[in-house]
Design a protein around this motif. Structure first.
Motif, PDB file in Angstrom:
ATOM      1  N   GLU A 191     -37.965 -17.230 -34.290  1.00  0.00           N
ATOM      2  CA  GLU A 191     -38.136 -16.317 -33.087  1.00  0.00           C
ATOM      3  C   GLU A 191     -37.974 -14.721 -33.788  1.00  0.00           C
ATOM      4  N   ILE A 192     -37.150 -14.532 -34.660  1.00  0.00           N
ATOM      5  CA  ILE A 192     -36.950 -13.270 -35.369  1.00  0.00           C
ATOM      6  C   ILE A 192     -38.149 -12.862 -36.318  1.00  0.00           C
ATOM      7  N   LEU A 193     -38.635 -13.861 -36.820  1.00  0.00           N
ATOM      8  CA  LEU A 193     -40.024 -13.354 -37.455  1.00  0.00           C
ATOM      9  C   LEU A 193     -41.207 -13.310 -36.827  1.00  0.00           C
ATOM     10  N   LEU A 194     -41.382 -14.218 -35.667  1.00  0.00           N
ATOM     11  CA  LEU A 194     -42.346 -13.838 -34.963  1.00  0.00           C
ATOM     12  C   LEU A 194     -42.318 -12.460 -34.227  1.00  0.00           C
ATOM     13  N   GLY A 195     -40.967 -12.025 -33.998  1.00  0.00           N
ATOM     14  CA  GLY A 195     -40.877 -10.621 -33.415  1.00  0.00           C
ATOM     15  C   GLY A 195     -41.322  -9.712 -34.396  1.00  0.00           C
ATOM     16  N   ARG A 196     -40.698  -9.762 -35.603  1.00  0.00           N
ATOM     17  CA  ARG A 196     -41.216  -8.934 -36.666  1.00  0.00           C
ATOM     18  C   ARG A 196     -42.730  -8.872 -36.734  1.00  0.00           C
ATOM     19  N   LEU A 197     -43.166  -9.923 -36.964  1.00  0.00           N
ATOM     20  CA  LEU A 197     -44.782  -9.878 -37.068  1.00  0.00           C
ATOM     21  C   LEU A 197     -45.334  -9.316 -36.023  1.00  0.00           C
ATOM     22  N   GLU A 198     -44.858  -9.471 -34.735  1.00  0.00           N
ATOM     23  CA  GLU A 198     -45.616  -8.735 -33.574  1.00  0.00           C
ATOM     24  C   GLU A 198     -45.465  -7.149 -33.729  1.00  0.00           C
ATOM     25  N   LEU A 199     -44.145  -6.628 -34.271  1.00  0.00           N
ATOM     26  CA  LEU A 199     -43.891  -5.387 -34.593  1.00  0.00           C
ATOM     27  C   LEU A 199     -44.772  -4.676 -35.653  1.00  0.00           C
ATOM     28  N   VAL A 200     -45.083  -5.579 -36.687  1.00  0.00           N
ATOM     29  CA  VAL A 200     -45.670  -5.343 -37.924  1.00  0.00           C
ATOM     30  C   VAL A 200     -47.338  -5.123 -37.306  1.00  0.00           C
ATOM     31  N   LYS A 201     -47.937  -6.212 -36.597  1.00  0.00           N
ATOM     32  CA  LYS A 201     -49.132  -5.987 -36.096  1.00  0.00           C
ATOM     33  C   LYS A 201     -49.458  -4.928 -35.200  1.00  0.00           C
ATOM     34  N   GLY A 202     -48.377  -4.529 -34.621  1.00  0.00           N
ATOM     35  CA  GLY A 202     -48.284  -3.223 -33.698  1.00  0.00           C
ATOM     36  C   GLY A 202     -48.313  -1.856 -34.372  1.00  0.00           C
ATOM     37  N   GLU A 203     -47.679  -1.947 -35.721  1.00  0.00           N
ATOM     38  CA  GLU A 203     -47.723  -0.697 -36.585  1.00  0.00           C
ATOM     39  C   GLU A 203     -49.097  -0.741 -37.369  1.00  0.00           C
ATOM     40  N   ILE A 204     -49.577  -2.012 -37.777  1.00  0.00           N
ATOM     41  CA  ILE A 204     -50.830  -2.014 -38.394  1.00  0.00           C
ATOM     42  C   ILE A 204     -51.864  -1.466 -37.662  1.00  0.00           C
ATOM     43  N   ALA A 205     -51.817  -1.730 -36.125  1.00  0.00           N
ATOM     44  CA  ALA A 205     -52.833  -1.327 -35.500  1.00  0.00           C
ATOM     45  C   ALA A 205     -52.696   0.312 -35.160  1.00  0.00           C
ATOM     46  N   LEU A 206     -51.645   0.475 -34.952  1.00  0.00           N
ATOM     47  CA  LEU A 206     -51.277   1.951 -35.003  1.00  0.00           C
ATOM     48  C   LEU A 206     -51.748   2.821 -36.136  1.00  0.00           C
ATOM     49  N   LEU A 207     -51.469   2.169 -37.294  1.00  0.00           N
ATOM     50  CA  LEU A 207     -52.076   3.025 -38.357  1.00  0.00           C
ATOM     51  C   LEU A 207     -53.758   2.795 -38.520  1.00  0.00           C
ATOM     52  N   GLU A 208     -54.177   1.721 -38.178  1.00  0.00           N
ATOM     53  CA  GLU A 208     -55.560   1.573 -38.207  1.00  0.00           C
ATOM     54  C   GLU A 208     -56.068   2.833 -37.135  1.00  0.00           C
ATOM     55  N   GLU A 209     -55.604   2.971 -35.952  1.00  0.00           N
ATOM     56  CA  GLU A 209     -56.081   4.075 -34.981  1.00  0.00           C
ATOM     57  C   GLU A 209     -55.724   5.438 -35.779  1.00  0.00           C
ATOM     58  N   LYS A 210     -54.726   5.592 -36.289  1.00  0.00           N
ATOM     59  CA  LYS A 210     -54.582   6.909 -37.193  1.00  0.00           C
ATOM     60  C   LYS A 210     -55.656   6.797 -38.252  1.00  0.00           C
ATOM     61  N   ILE A 211     -55.851   5.908 -38.990  1.00  0.00           N
ATOM     62  CA  ILE A 211     -56.714   5.974 -40.165  1.00  0.00           C
ATOM     63  C   ILE A 211     -58.313   6.420 -39.533  1.00  0.00           C
ATOM     64  N   ALA A 212     -58.574   5.719 -38.342  1.00  0.00           N
ATOM     65  CA  ALA A 212     -59.754   6.170 -37.744  1.00  0.00           C
ATOM     66  C   ALA A 212     -59.812   7.486 -37.318  1.00  0.00           C
ATOM     67  N   GLU A 213     -58.729   8.003 -36.687  1.00  0.00           N
ATOM     68  CA  GLU A 213     -58.522   9.632 -36.278  1.00  0.00           C
ATOM     69  C   GLU A 213     -58.867  10.590 -37.459  1.00  0.00           C
ATOM     70  N   ALA A 214     -58.343   9.942 -38.489  1.00  0.00           N
ATOM     71  CA  ALA A 214     -58.244  10.902 -39.873  1.00  0.00           C
ATOM     72  C   ALA A 214     -59.557  10.861 -40.363  1.00  0.00           C
ATOM     73  N   ARG A 215     -60.399   9.753 -40.473  1.00  0.00           N
ATOM     74  CA  ARG A 215     -61.670   9.815 -40.863  1.00  0.00           C
ATOM     75  C   ARG A 215     -62.796  10.595 -40.020  1.00  0.00           C
ATOM     76  N   SER A 216     -62.483  10.428 -38.603  1.00  0.00           N
ATOM     77  CA  SER A 216     -63.151  11.247 -37.682  1.00  0.00           C
ATOM     78  C   SER A 216     -63.032  12.825 -38.198  1.00  0.00           C
ATOM     79  N   GLY A 217     -61.682  12.981 -38.228  1.00  0.00           N
ATOM     80  CA  GLY A 217     -61.163  14.694 -38.356  1.00  0.00           C
ATOM     81  C   GLY A 217     -61.742  14.886 -39.765  1.00  0.00           C
ATOM     82  N   VAL A 218     -61.780  14.203 -41.043  1.00  0.00           N
ATOM     83  CA  VAL A 218     -62.387  14.282 -42.174  1.00  0.00           C
ATOM     84  C   VAL A 218     -63.998  14.701 -41.848  1.00  0.00           C
ATOM     85  N   ALA A 219     -64.547  13.545 -41.049  1.00  0.00           N
ATOM     86  CA  ALA A 219     -66.015  14.005 -40.829  1.00  0.00           C
ATOM     87  C   ALA A 219     -66.451  15.403 -40.285  1.00  0.00           C
ATOM     88  N   LYS A 220     -65.582  15.627 -39.020  1.00  0.00           N
ATOM     89  CA  LYS A 220     -65.705  17.120 -38.541  1.00  0.00           C
ATOM     90  C   LYS A 220     -65.457  17.848 -39.360  1.00  0.00           C
TER      91      LYS A 220
END
Length: 272
Positions: free
Chosen positions: A75-104
């Protein structure tokens, strides 16, 4: 059996006996597999059975604890896995924003670079224009009357000798040229009286009163009545003797100075 009747129920011993029998099956099988003639081993005692049951219960408890620990760890590992997935999604969103900012930013940089090149080209054109205007102003300055030249001298001195190598900005040079042109335009609409020294027909320098009609015509008369006419040229003003205009020039000078009643005075004019 009497002991069982005193303190412990009979079913407890039956359960223990059944459990002990499970542990004793291998031994029984061994006994069955032995050939006849050997002496069968003695049955385990109650104390041995109790010890065996204790080990079995301890083993079950360990297995249960390990299962519970594993479940909790899962259960702890599954919770950590969900947390890591959320962090990965957030980082991917920030990377997409950064790429958009770089393009602009790249698009903006390209736009600014294009504007800079356009401004540089315009600046070069303006530099060439102001240099041409400065040359024209210097040409006009040479053909202006002496009183006007005296007034414009400070502005004319600001014109750079080498237009390609000067610290003055294009804006400052334009402002200076406009200042000179404004003064020339004002002088061209004025009638000016000036006291000057002219070399007359006898070759002697003499003080005269000069009457300038804008920047196109001038007349002078001396105290002795000698008169002349002046006109602008590329090499400066040219003066020629004209005794016939002496009387009219004197009257015109008196009118300007308020010594004579205003009237029309005929003076010769030559337009070029």
């Amino acid at each position: 059996m009497k002991q069982a009747s005193k303190g412990r129920p009979l079913w407890v011993f039956r359960t223990i006996a059944a459990g002990a029998a499970c542990f004793l099956l291998p031994a029984a099988g061994t006994w069955a597999g032995q050939e006849g003639g050997g002496q069968a081993p003695a049955e385990p005692t109650l104390e041995e059975t109790r010890l065996t049951m204790g080990k079995w219960i301890e083993t079950q408890q360990i297995i249960s604890k390990e299962r519970n620990d594993w479940q909790q760890g899962k259960e702890i590992l599954l919770g950590r896995l969900e947390l890591v997935k959320g962090e990965i999604a957030l980082l991917e969103e920030k990377i997409a924003e950064a790429r958009s900012g770089v393009a602009k930013a790249e698009e903006k940089r390209t736009e600014l670079q294009s504007q800079n090149e356009e401004l540089a080209s315009t600046g070069q054109q303006l530099t060439e224009v102001v240099a041409g205007m400065e040359g024209e102003v210097q040409r006009l300055f040479a053909a202006t009357p002496e009183p006007v030249q005296t007034k414009l001298q400070p502005l004319v001195q600001r014109i750079p000798e080498d237009p390609a190598n000067t610290r003055a900005s294009v804006a400052e040079r334009f402002q200076n040229v406009l200042g000179i042109l404004n003064e020339l335009n004002a002088a061209n609409h004025e009638v000016t009286v000036s006291y000057e020294v002219r070399t007359l027909a006898d070759g002697k320098p003499t003080e005269v009163r000069a009457l300038y009609i804008g920047l196109a015509q001038a007349y002078y008369v001396s105290a002795s009545g000698e008169a002349g006419i002046g006109r602008p040229s590329a090499d400066g003003w040219k003066w020629e003797s004209s005794p016939a205009v002496a009387g009219d020039v004197l009257i015109a000078l008196d009118i300007i100075q308020g010594k004579h009643t205003p009237e029309f005075i005929p003076l010769p004019v030559r337009l070029q």
